[in-house]
Design an enzyme around this catalytic site. Sequence first.
Site, mmCIF file in Angstrom:
data_model
loop_
_atom_site.group_PDB
_atom_site.id
_atom_site.type_symbol
_atom_site.label_atom_id
_atom_site.label_comp_id
_atom_site.label_asym_id
_atom_site.label_seq_id
_atom_site.Cartn_x
_atom_site.Cartn_y
_atom_site.Cartn_z
ATOM 1 N N ASP A 22 112.483 20.067 -52.935
ATOM 2 C CA ASP A 22 113.682 20.899 -53.093
ATOM 3 C C ASP A 22 113.437 22.315 -53.632
ATOM 4 O OD1 ASP A 22 114.381 18.233 -52.912
ATOM 5 O OD2 ASP A 22 115.612 18.225 -54.719
ATOM 6 N N GLU A 204 122.811 13.689 -54.173
ATOM 7 C CA GLU A 204 121.829 14.503 -54.882
ATOM 8 C C GLU A 204 122.194 15.981 -54.728
ATOM 9 O OE1 GLU A 204 117.775 11.919 -54.556
ATOM 10 O OE2 GLU A 204 118.138 13.173 -52.831
HETATM 11 C C1 FRU Z 1 116.120 15.511 -53.735
HETATM 12 C C2 FRU Z 1 115.511 14.908 -54.980
HETATM 13 C C3 FRU Z 1 116.332 15.260 -56.187
HETATM 14 C C4 FRU Z 1 115.336 15.141 -57.307
HETATM 15 C C5 FRU Z 1 114.078 15.654 -56.651
HETATM 16 C C6 FRU Z 1 112.822 14.971 -57.127
HETATM 17 O O1 FRU Z 1 115.239 15.703 -52.705
HETATM 18 O O2 FRU Z 1 115.386 13.509 -54.813
HETATM 19 O O3 FRU Z 1 117.470 14.451 -56.359
HETATM 20 O O4 FRU Z 1 115.702 15.914 -58.419
HETATM 21 O O5 FRU Z 1 114.223 15.449 -55.265
HETATM 22 O O6 FRU Z 1 111.676 15.610 -56.643
#
Ligand code: FRU
Length: 494
Positions: A22, A204
């Site tokens: 992300d 998320e």
């Molecule tokens: C989304 C996610 C988020 C988390 C991160 C962990 O892709 O799963 O929810 O904070 O990636 O790397």
Amino acid sequence: SLFQEKYRPQIHFSPAEHWMNDPNGMVYYEGEYHLLYQHYPEKSVWGPMHWGHAVSKDLVHWEHLPIALYPDSLGYIFSGSAVVDWNNTSGFGTKENPPLVAFFTYHNPDIEQAKEIEVESQAIAYSTDKGRTWTKYDKNPVIKNPGIRDFRDPKVIWHEASKRWIVALASGQEIRFYSSPDCKDWTYLSNFGKGYGCHDGVWECPDLIPLKVKGSDETKWVLIVNINPGGPAGGSATQYFVGDFDGKTFTSNQKKTFWMDHGRDNYAGVTWSDAPDGRQILIGWMNNWQYAGDKPCVKWSGAATLPRELGLVKDGPVYLLTSEPVKEISTLYGESVDLKDINVSKSEVLSDKFDFAKAPIELKLTFNQENNTRLGFASRYGVRLKNGKGEYITIGYENVDKLFYVDRTNAIGEVFSDKFASIHSTPYIVNTPTVEWTLLIDVASVEFFTAEGRIAITDVFYPSEPFDTIEVFTENGDIQITEAKITELHSIWK
Ligand code: FRU
């Protein structure tokens, strides 16, 4: 030289080495767009998360900076956001030199291994040197876990009407809102989500932004909610809700699911804080959790989408989020060719008319839809990118069932995941005389925008050799392309 490996994106951000997922902490300050990101610096697979860091003056060319946040005894550094604390409400800086404040999730692997629930909590860090160094707050976490296993990805905005900070936080399959006067002390406000949208996965990376409705003075609040799995094309995707936010509660009258992108590779996108001129600019991770760890890149893994400018249109009673590539892409323009009035009645190779058919390129095509009910009008039409190995990707419109689609079933040289080969589509009835397509094509991805931003399809591909032929095609009839403009794009790394 650097950034020239096979499959290395040439117009998209990617880390110099190893894993990214992300985008995080996007904030604009003193002429710089900050892009932080989920990063594992040891390997090209997901691992203990850090925040990697890069900056750009134009959203297109990126300079890599040292890692901003390292994991510590409280946990890995999961996704989150950053703001400029202009009034120094946090006291971390001064009014003259306002601090940047970052909000992230601590994900504690020990608690996770013990199979307890309180794995995730929210924490802050700040910088008083334009993001070059970050200090974690000594009283972290600032929002403790309330007994919810998935509790993460804080996105903070300044809410001018109530003069408070508001955080949107993913919480199981809902979004929770909290407010704070100072970034440190947070009060629970409300929940949103039950009975709304898609619930086939974990929610998320939310984002809450105001957007003006095009051609009116109305402003609506848009709640962006990423979900994994459950996406329309399989796996990870981004849904959104249009409604109102009164400083405490988000309400939406649209219960049905609306997707921001119908491809498989635009995930976890949120917007920049404080982007100039009130622009809402989103950037996502150009990947999908279904196969992100299996991708055929070794030195690095993962890239960002192109930054997109978001907008809002009202079609009858329905509000739709629009996405278009940021105008700054034009800083990459090289040579271009303009072709007019091409009549296609099977297939035409366009790329023998110029010598820059290989990615990165931008393709703008205007299709004449005027006679689309006439007998003989193509039942399917579009563009195909091909290589000499018989591999290709198709971007098309299905004129019988009325859908836009990207078919990448033949766009890989080597099967690395049985989840990868697929066709991604979305219903859309073209009701304008002409329809303009914009395709941004990189070495290993296509971003397709049409219907004035109402449709976006983002997909990656991995041909064994670069695509070097551009062809337009029809099936069962003809179509006219009134204009085709193909523009060479320069690499952002040169
Ligand atoms: C989304 C996610 C988020 C988390 C991160 C962990 O892709 O799963 O929810 O904070 O990636 O790397």
